[in-house]
Motif scaffolding. Structure first.
Motif, PDB file in Angstrom:
ATOM      1  N   TYR A 211      23.144  28.316  -9.250  1.00 23.83           N
ATOM      2  CA  TYR A 211      23.803  27.551  -8.192  1.00 23.83           C
ATOM      3  C   TYR A 211      22.961  27.523  -6.925  1.00 23.83           C
ATOM      4  CZ  TYR A 211      28.236  27.299 -10.729  1.00 23.83           C
ATOM      5  OH  TYR A 211      29.221  27.015 -11.662  1.00 23.83           O
ATOM      6  N   LYS A 212      23.118  26.430  -6.191  1.00 20.68           N
ATOM      7  CA  LYS A 212      22.512  26.308  -4.872  1.00 20.68           C
ATOM      8  C   LYS A 212      23.514  25.586  -3.984  1.00 20.68           C
ATOM      9  CE  LYS A 212      18.439  24.537  -2.430  1.00 20.68           C
ATOM     10  NZ  LYS A 212      17.154  23.779  -2.581  1.00 20.68           N
ATOM     11  N   ASN A 213      23.939  26.270  -2.942  1.00 28.63           N
ATOM     12  CA  ASN A 213      24.927  25.695  -2.015  1.00 28.63           C
ATOM     13  C   ASN A 213      26.161  25.172  -2.745  1.00 28.63           C
ATOM     14  OD1 ASN A 213      23.226  26.240   0.193  1.00 28.63           O
ATOM     15  ND2 ASN A 213      22.158  24.291  -0.077  1.00 28.63           N
ATOM     16  N   ASP A 214      26.656  25.959  -3.694  1.00 32.63           N
ATOM     17  CA  ASP A 214      27.893  25.697  -4.425  1.00 32.63           C
ATOM     18  C   ASP A 214      27.772  24.603  -5.475  1.00 32.63           C
ATOM     19  OD1 ASP A 214      30.247  27.202  -4.314  1.00 32.63           O
ATOM     20  OD2 ASP A 214      31.416  25.543  -3.527  1.00 32.63           O
ATOM     21  N   LEU A 215      26.568  24.090  -5.713  1.00 31.58           N
ATOM     22  CA  LEU A 215      26.348  23.088  -6.757  1.00 31.58           C
ATOM     23  C   LEU A 215      25.446  23.667  -7.845  1.00 31.58           C
ATOM     24  CD1 LEU A 215      25.648  19.837  -4.681  1.00 31.58           C
ATOM     25  CD2 LEU A 215      27.725  20.371  -5.976  1.00 31.58           C
TER      26      LEU A 215
ATOM     27  N   LYS B 132      28.599  29.480  -3.719  1.00 34.92           N
ATOM     28  CA  LYS B 132      27.898  30.020  -4.880  1.00 34.92           C
ATOM     29  C   LYS B 132      26.402  29.824  -4.686  1.00 34.92           C
ATOM     30  CE  LYS B 132      31.580  29.266  -8.268  1.00 34.92           C
ATOM     31  NZ  LYS B 132      31.976  28.595  -9.528  1.00 34.92           N
ATOM     32  N   GLN B 133      25.669  30.911  -4.935  1.00 35.73           N
ATOM     33  CA  GLN B 133      24.225  30.877  -4.698  1.00 35.73           C
ATOM     34  C   GLN B 133      23.534  31.807  -5.691  1.00 35.73           C
ATOM     35  OE1 GLN B 133      21.976  28.612  -2.822  1.00 35.73           O
ATOM     36  NE2 GLN B 133      23.393  29.171  -1.191  1.00 35.73           N
ATOM     37  N   GLY B 134      22.670  31.260  -6.541  1.00 35.33           N
ATOM     38  CA  GLY B 134      21.961  32.094  -7.502  1.00 35.33           C
ATOM     39  C   GLY B 134      22.626  32.101  -8.870  1.00 35.33           C
ATOM     40  N   LYS B 135      22.443  33.187  -9.608  1.00 39.07           N
ATOM     41  CA  LYS B 135      22.878  33.262 -10.998  1.00 39.07           C
ATOM     42  C   LYS B 135      24.389  33.467 -11.134  1.00 39.07           C
ATOM     43  CE  LYS B 135      18.791  32.923 -12.932  1.00 39.07           C
ATOM     44  NZ  LYS B 135      18.441  31.749 -13.766  1.00 39.07           N
ATOM     45  N   SER B 136      24.911  32.885 -12.216  1.00 41.61           N
ATOM     46  CA  SER B 136      26.305  33.069 -12.594  1.00 41.61           C
ATOM     47  C   SER B 136      26.361  33.205 -14.107  1.00 41.61           C
ATOM     48  CB  SER B 136      27.153  31.875 -12.140  1.00 41.61           C
ATOM     49  OG  SER B 136      28.503  32.061 -12.499  1.00 41.61           O
ATOM     50  N   SER B 137      26.947  34.295 -14.594  1.00 45.26           N
ATOM     51  CA  SER B 137      26.987  34.567 -16.035  1.00 45.26           C
ATOM     52  C   SER B 137      28.425  34.714 -16.512  1.00 45.26           C
ATOM     53  CB  SER B 137      26.213  35.848 -16.364  1.00 45.26           C
ATOM     54  OG  SER B 137      24.855  35.731 -15.972  1.00 45.26           O
ATOM     55  N   TYR B 138      28.683  34.245 -17.751  1.00 43.80           N
ATOM     56  CA  TYR B 138      30.021  34.290 -18.327  1.00 43.80           C
ATOM     57  C   TYR B 138      29.943  34.972 -19.697  1.00 43.80           C
ATOM     58  CZ  TYR B 138      30.962  30.759 -14.756  1.00 43.80           C
ATOM     59  OH  TYR B 138      31.079  30.093 -13.574  1.00 43.80           O
ATOM     60  N   TYR B 139      31.000  35.739 -20.028  1.00 37.55           N
ATOM     61  CA  TYR B 139      30.979  36.539 -21.244  1.00 37.55           C
ATOM     62  C   TYR B 139      32.285  36.405 -22.020  1.00 37.55           C
ATOM     63  CZ  TYR B 139      27.138  38.777 -18.727  1.00 37.55           C
ATOM     64  OH  TYR B 139      25.975  39.009 -18.029  1.00 37.55           O
ATOM     65  N   ALA B 140      32.173  36.555 -23.348  1.00 38.81           N
ATOM     66  CA  ALA B 140      33.340  36.609 -24.219  1.00 38.81           C
ATOM     67  C   ALA B 140      33.957  38.008 -24.134  1.00 38.81           C
ATOM     68  CB  ALA B 140      32.929  36.290 -25.653  1.00 38.81           C
ATOM     69  N   PRO B 141      35.187  38.183 -24.630  1.00 31.24           N
ATOM     70  CA  PRO B 141      35.831  39.502 -24.569  1.00 31.24           C
ATOM     71  C   PRO B 141      35.047  40.620 -25.246  1.00 31.24           C
ATOM     72  CG  PRO B 141      37.451  37.813 -25.071  1.00 31.24           C
ATOM     73  CD  PRO B 141      36.108  37.146 -25.129  1.00 31.24           C
ATOM     74  N   ASP B 142      34.201  40.256 -26.232  1.00 33.70           N
ATOM     75  CA  ASP B 142      33.418  41.285 -26.926  1.00 33.70           C
ATOM     76  C   ASP B 142      32.072  41.550 -26.247  1.00 33.70           C
ATOM     77  OD1 ASP B 142      32.119  38.954 -27.515  1.00 33.70           O
ATOM     78  OD2 ASP B 142      32.253  39.164 -29.700  1.00 33.70           O
TER      79      ASP B 142
END
Length: 228
Positions: free
Chosen positions: A174-178, A155-165
């Protein structure tokens, strides 16, 4: 009449033997040629079947588990000078995933499907067998659950999570999976609840907390050690 019966029997036996001889054959150089079928030890269950030309797979190969029956769990399409197209299935014949492979490594776009559905659950991109690029996961409705960027399997960079709506629930770095860098968390209504930074997977620096979108309190990391 008896001669005719004997002739028919001999003819059928010879044809059957001829076809049987065409399976699992090697040429004078020891190269596999034509149709090959293999079964699991002490079982009538097919392990795989497919054709060879000069010891190289050509066309469709089907692979079976020990309890698959007639339903293959994996089907591979081999073409000269092209990646192998691969599909995985459940025992019920539902498509699980599909994509391309070069040798034993996944390459390019792979799709993973929701259980008992033709709707895409995950879109992944591979380079030399490692996740590389944006991975997107979807709800059954088609709305996005998560988008995460990978680089050489990490994992590298941005990660976004969303609700069903469609409301964003959190955005991480993330940087090097951390976890490393800015992070923000939101309520199911989209209001900010927590914001700060990570470093090497740990909270770092000032973290601000909110209630109903309004600032509530701050906290600094790492916290000082209690010397008592």
């Amino acid at each position: 009449m008896r001669r005719i019966v004997v002739f028919v029997f001999i003819f059928c036996f010879s044809v059957g033997a001829l076809f049987a001889q065409q399976i699992n054959q090697k040429d004078a150089n020891g190269l596999r040629q034509g149709l090959w079928k293999k079964q699991y030890p002490d079982s009538q269950q097919l392990r795989y079947q497919g054709s060879f030309v000069d010891n190289k797979e050509v066309g469709t190969f089907s692979f079976y588990c020990e309890t698959c029956g007639e339903q293959p769990f994996c089907v591979k399409e081999f073409s000269p000078n092209a990646p192998t197209q691969v599909q995985y299935y459940t025992k019920n014949g539902d498509l699980v995933s599909k994509g391309a492979m070069r040798g034993k490594q996944r390459i390019g776009l792979w799709l993973i499907f929701h259980e008992s559905s033709q709707k895409v659950m995950t879109r992944e991109f591979y380079v030399s067998g490692k996740l590389h690029g944006e991975v997107t996961t979807y709800y059954l409705s088609g709305e996005i659950i998560e988008t995460t960027t990978y680089l050489n399997g990490l994992k590298q960079g941005k990660s976004s999570y969303y609700a069903p709506d469609g409301v964003k629930l959190k955005e991480l770095s993330y940087k090097n999976d951390l976890l490393d860098g800015p992070a923000a968390y939101y309520s199911h209504t989209g209001k900010l609840t927590m914001k700060g930074d990570y470093k090497n997977g740990m909270h770092h620096g000032v973290w601000n907390y909110y209630k109903d979108g309004r600032f509530l309190l701050s906290e600094t990391f790492p916290k000082p050690e209690n010397k008592n």
